[in-house]
Design a protein around this motif. Structure first.
Motif, PDB file in Angstrom:
ATOM      1  N   GLU A   1      -2.791   4.368  16.465  1.00 32.69           N
ATOM      2  CA  GLU A   1      -2.038   3.195  16.391  1.00 32.69           C
ATOM      3  C   GLU A   1      -1.213   2.567  15.213  1.00 32.69           C
ATOM      4  OE1 GLU A   1      -6.278   2.255  18.132  1.00 32.69           O
ATOM      5  OE2 GLU A   1      -5.302   3.131  16.454  1.00 32.69           O
ATOM      6  N   ASN A   2      -1.343   3.615  14.126  1.00 33.22           N
ATOM      7  CA  ASN A   2      -0.828   3.352  12.821  1.00 33.22           C
ATOM      8  C   ASN A   2       0.555   2.718  12.791  1.00 33.22           C
ATOM      9  OD1 ASN A   2       0.265   5.580  13.390  1.00 33.22           O
ATOM     10  ND2 ASN A   2      -0.145   6.859  11.771  1.00 33.22           N
ATOM     11  N   ALA A   3       1.391   3.018  13.697  1.00 32.87           N
ATOM     12  CA  ALA A   3       2.740   2.518  13.463  1.00 32.87           C
ATOM     13  C   ALA A   3       2.781   1.004  13.883  1.00 32.87           C
ATOM     14  CB  ALA A   3       3.770   3.303  14.599  1.00 32.87           C
ATOM     15  N   ASP A   4       1.853   0.633  14.574  1.00 33.69           N
ATOM     16  CA  ASP A   4       1.659  -0.766  15.033  1.00 33.69           C
ATOM     17  C   ASP A   4       1.659  -1.734  13.762  1.00 33.69           C
ATOM     18  OD1 ASP A   4       2.210  -0.533  17.730  1.00 33.69           O
ATOM     19  OD2 ASP A   4       0.093  -1.176  18.328  1.00 33.69           O
ATOM     20  N   ILE A   5       0.864  -1.175  12.806  1.00 35.33           N
ATOM     21  CA  ILE A   5       0.609  -1.806  11.521  1.00 35.33           C
ATOM     22  C   ILE A   5       1.856  -1.875  10.643  1.00 35.33           C
ATOM     23  CG2 ILE A   5      -0.700  -1.932   9.316  1.00 35.33           C
ATOM     24  CD1 ILE A   5      -2.661  -0.206  10.533  1.00 35.33           C
ATOM     25  N   ASN A   6       2.811  -0.586  10.733  1.00 38.85           N
ATOM     26  CA  ASN A   6       4.031  -0.692  10.122  1.00 38.85           C
ATOM     27  C   ASN A   6       4.882  -1.981  10.735  1.00 38.85           C
ATOM     28  OD1 ASN A   6       3.058   2.474  10.139  1.00 38.85           O
ATOM     29  ND2 ASN A   6       4.719   2.069   8.258  1.00 38.85           N
ATOM     30  N   ARG A   7       5.042  -1.923  11.924  1.00 40.08           N
ATOM     31  CA  ARG A   7       5.768  -2.800  12.731  1.00 40.08           C
ATOM     32  C   ARG A   7       5.158  -4.135  12.515  1.00 40.08           C
ATOM     33  NH1 ARG A   7       6.496   1.548  16.593  1.00 40.08           N
ATOM     34  NH2 ARG A   7       4.458   1.195  17.457  1.00 40.08           N
ATOM     35  N   ALA A   8       3.933  -4.557  12.325  1.00 41.81           N
ATOM     36  CA  ALA A   8       3.672  -5.624  12.098  1.00 41.81           C
ATOM     37  C   ALA A   8       3.938  -6.186  10.742  1.00 41.81           C
ATOM     38  CB  ALA A   8       2.156  -5.900  12.385  1.00 41.81           C
ATOM     39  N   MET A   9       3.829  -5.298   9.910  1.00 43.72           N
ATOM     40  CA  MET A   9       3.735  -5.847   8.367  1.00 43.72           C
ATOM     41  C   MET A   9       5.490  -6.031   8.052  1.00 43.72           C
ATOM     42  SD  MET A   9       1.015  -3.808   6.110  1.00 43.72           S
ATOM     43  CE  MET A   9       1.245  -4.790   4.777  1.00 43.72           C
ATOM     44  N   LEU A  10       6.143  -5.207   9.011  1.00 42.84           N
ATOM     45  CA  LEU A  10       7.751  -5.264   8.681  1.00 42.84           C
ATOM     46  C   LEU A  10       8.270  -6.643   9.148  1.00 42.84           C
ATOM     47  CD1 LEU A  10       9.183  -1.608   9.708  1.00 42.84           C
ATOM     48  CD2 LEU A  10       9.046  -2.818   7.491  1.00 42.84           C
ATOM     49  N   ALA A  11       7.454  -7.360   9.775  1.00 39.83           N
ATOM     50  CA  ALA A  11       7.967  -8.730  10.419  1.00 39.83           C
ATOM     51  C   ALA A  11       8.001  -9.625   9.096  1.00 39.83           C
ATOM     52  CB  ALA A  11       6.696  -9.453  11.313  1.00 39.83           C
ATOM     53  N   HIS A  12       7.472  -9.461   7.919  1.00 42.20           N
ATOM     54  CA  HIS A  12       7.789 -10.086   6.915  1.00 42.20           C
ATOM     55  C   HIS A  12       8.942  -9.717   5.714  1.00 42.20           C
ATOM     56  CE1 HIS A  12       6.946 -12.357   3.130  1.00 42.20           C
ATOM     57  NE2 HIS A  12       5.962 -13.126   3.663  1.00 42.20           N
ATOM     58  N   PRO A  13       9.919 -10.478   5.423  1.00 36.77           N
ATOM     59  CA  PRO A  13      11.060 -10.036   4.966  1.00 36.77           C
ATOM     60  C   PRO A  13      10.801  -9.664   3.576  1.00 36.77           C
ATOM     61  CG  PRO A  13      10.965 -12.338   4.952  1.00 36.77           C
ATOM     62  CD  PRO A  13       9.848 -12.174   5.963  1.00 36.77           C
ATOM     63  N   ALA A  14       9.751  -9.820   2.886  1.00 40.57           N
ATOM     64  CA  ALA A  14       9.418  -9.075   1.378  1.00 40.57           C
ATOM     65  C   ALA A  14       9.276  -7.580   1.720  1.00 40.57           C
ATOM     66  CB  ALA A  14       8.031  -9.690   0.833  1.00 40.57           C
ATOM     67  N   LEU A  15       8.686  -7.247   2.685  1.00 40.76           N
ATOM     68  CA  LEU A  15       8.648  -5.905   3.153  1.00 40.76           C
ATOM     69  C   LEU A  15       9.872  -5.246   3.558  1.00 40.76           C
ATOM     70  CD1 LEU A  15       6.850  -3.147   2.731  1.00 40.76           C
ATOM     71  CD2 LEU A  15       6.009  -3.664   5.039  1.00 40.76           C
ATOM     72  N   SER A  16      10.353  -5.892   4.843  1.00 39.42           N
ATOM     73  CA  SER A  16      11.654  -5.317   5.566  1.00 39.42           C
ATOM     74  C   SER A  16      12.790  -5.250   4.394  1.00 39.42           C
ATOM     75  CB  SER A  16      11.914  -6.216   6.533  1.00 39.42           C
ATOM     76  OG  SER A  16      12.222  -7.520   6.147  1.00 39.42           O
ATOM     77  N   ASP A  17      12.925  -5.968   3.451  1.00 33.96           N
ATOM     78  CA  ASP A  17      14.008  -5.976   2.360  1.00 33.96           C
ATOM     79  C   ASP A  17      13.891  -4.755   1.413  1.00 33.96           C
ATOM     80  OD1 ASP A  17      15.000  -8.401   3.738  1.00 33.96           O
ATOM     81  OD2 ASP A  17      14.495  -9.697   2.102  1.00 33.96           O
ATOM     82  N   TYR A  18      12.460  -4.778   1.307  1.00 38.38           N
ATOM     83  CA  TYR A  18      12.395  -3.486   0.139  1.00 38.38           C
ATOM     84  C   TYR A  18      12.398  -2.151   1.023  1.00 38.38           C
ATOM     85  CZ  TYR A  18       9.867  -0.720  -3.245  1.00 38.38           C
ATOM     86  OH  TYR A  18       9.589   0.067  -4.250  1.00 38.38           O
ATOM     87  N   VAL A  19      12.080  -2.058   2.046  1.00 36.66           N
ATOM     88  CA  VAL A  19      12.055  -0.829   2.911  1.00 36.66           C
ATOM     89  C   VAL A  19      13.760  -0.358   3.066  1.00 36.66           C
ATOM     90  CG1 VAL A  19      11.905   0.205   5.236  1.00 36.66           C
ATOM     91  CG2 VAL A  19       9.794  -1.098   4.002  1.00 36.66           C
TER      92      VAL A  19
END
Length: 464
Positions: A142-160
């Protein structure tokens, strides 16, 4: 007072992300909030998440994929290189019981389709392979679900986005690999598969299998959680709950089949496979190649002449010293030694592992027990299905302190997945799940020892 941990050299993406969070003044707990709230992830991880993701630097994911594919191939070649192609002899050398040998004989011949999860530590010298779990029963899917959940925060999504990062959806690779094995059996319709566990473990693992069934459903596959005692043969077909299945996705393990009664329990599945009416995924013999004893065969320098010079260099780089617990062996310098004397003198640098059990069961870290217990455990393991492995010390990885402004060190087990590029595309790397602990002396970094779980990002494109 928070510890301001140093960032190891060569961790540019980690450095950049920690500085990014500090500039924004973001509490890392905000990033895990969505993951904690996810009902699907709650089944597996119970809200125990690392405060930030980890990062593979440019080139690391590609090299991991290549390394793990080569390790998988060398393990799969062991029967040919050491036992003249006799898988039964290979199984006996690994300590399998006769019912297990019977099943190994019935496994189809031919190349193994690569699907595995490595347990690695990242050291100051690079990744070291502790184990390669070669089976379809892989935790962490289920690891990609953790990626997707954390990307909901702009601090991570902007950095990525700014750094051109991505992540690999491990579950999709598993499904692609399974469909490769299925072939055209279910062409033009949704395949029906059974997620089959062993009766005893099914009582606790059933909720996790229902999570997996939901993931399969999203990708166009009907998946039915069950245990092997629930299969019924009907009109020559293997059925469960009245539905004929195209494929049995195997969560039951070879280590669980130890008696003739156990063998009878899996007979409907094995007979259906031999009739060609169902596909078994993964093959019943695959755990032989992921066995810790098989790693000892690769590591043992007495087998070195079976490998090319390049293969020997590769094995020395990736594998820690690993040996069967036998009266005489070779030390890391290749000198023949009395193993008991060597293990006694180097207790704090060795870990004792059973070759068949999984999930950290039965492991004895020499640095966690006193001399008397170590001696007793070694004596009991001598000439049995056990290996000694050189202790690998993971490099500390800096993480932000939740609720504070500092950093602290964690020690990670990197669960990197590998999938056959012919089946799942890519370069072999199929995603990663990490487990982390603050205890530098821990023997096994696992949920059972209090570890937290996290996801991984890597640079997109070739060489990522």
């Amino acid at each position: 007072m928070p510890t301001h941990a140093a960032v190891p050299a060569g961790r540019a993406l980690t450095v950049g992300y920690l500085e990014h969070l500090a500039r924004l003044g973001v509490d890392p707990a905000e990033l895990t909030a969505r993951a904690v709230e996810s009902s699907r992830l709650a089944v597996a991880y119970r809200g125990r998440f690392l405060p930030t993701p980890v990062f593979l630097e440019p080139g690391e994911s590609t090299r991991l994929g290549e390394d793990l594919l080569l390790a998988h191939q060398l393990l799969a070649d062991l029967p040919d290189r050491l036992f003249d192609g006799d898988r039964a002899a290979f199984g006996r050398a690994l300590g399998l019981a006769e019912p297990q040998i019977d099943l190994v004989r019935r496994a189809p011949a031919g190349p193994l389709t690569a699907l595995a999860r490595a347990d690695l530590y990242r050291t100051t010298e690079g990744f070291k392979l502790l184990e390669l779990n070669i089976t379809s029963a892989l935790g962490g899917f289920e690891n990609a679900d953790i990626n997707r959940a954390m990307l909901a925060h702009p601090a991570l999504s902007d950095y990525v986005a700014a750094r051109g990062l991505t992540y690999h959806d491990t579950f999709r690779s598993i499904v692609d690999t399974m469909r490769h094995e299925l072939g055209d059996r279910a062409a033009g319709r949704r395949p029906v598969i059974a997620l089959a566990d062993w009766p005893e473990s099914f009582t606790s693992y059933e909720p996790r299998l229902h999570v997996m069934a939901g993931l399969f459903g999203e990708l166009g596959v009907d998946a039915i959680p069950c245990h092997v005692g629930q299969f019924v043969e009907s009109d020559g077909l293997l059925t469960v709950y009245g539905r004929a299945v195209d494929l049995v996705f195997r969560f039951f393990l070879l280590e669980e089949i130890v008696t003739r009664q156990d063998l009878a329990l899996v007979e409907p599945v094995m007979s259906a496979v031999e009739r060609g009416t169902v596909v078994l995924f993964s093959r019943i013999d695959v755990e032989l190649y992921g066995n810790k004893g098989a790693l000892a065969m690769l590591s043992d320098d007495r087998n070195a002449d079976l490998f090319t010079g390049a293969e020997q260099d590769f094995l020395r780089r990736l594998l820690p010293w690993t040996r069967y617990v036998r009266p005489r062996t070779t030390d890391p310098q290749g000198e023949v030694v009395d193993l008991m004397a060597y293990a006694t003198a180097h207790q704090r640098d060795l870990i004792l592992k059973p070759i068949m059990l999984h999930g950290g069961s039965g492991i004895v870290p020499g640095w966690r027990v006193d001399a008397a217990e170590w001696a007793a455990r070694l004596s009991a393991a001598l000439d049995g299905p056990w290996v000694l492995q050189q202790r690998v010390r993971p490099a500390p990885e800096p993480f932000p302190t939740v609720g504070g402004d500092g950093r602290h060190d964690l020690y990670l087990n990197w669960g990197a997945f590998v999938a056959d590029p012919k089946a799942a595309g890519g370069d072999g790397y199929a995603g990663c799940i990490v487990r982390g602990t603050v205890d530098a002396e821990v023997g096994v970094v696992s949920m059972g020892t209090g570890a937290l779980v996290g996801c991984c990002f890597h640079p997109a494109g070739a060489g990522g």
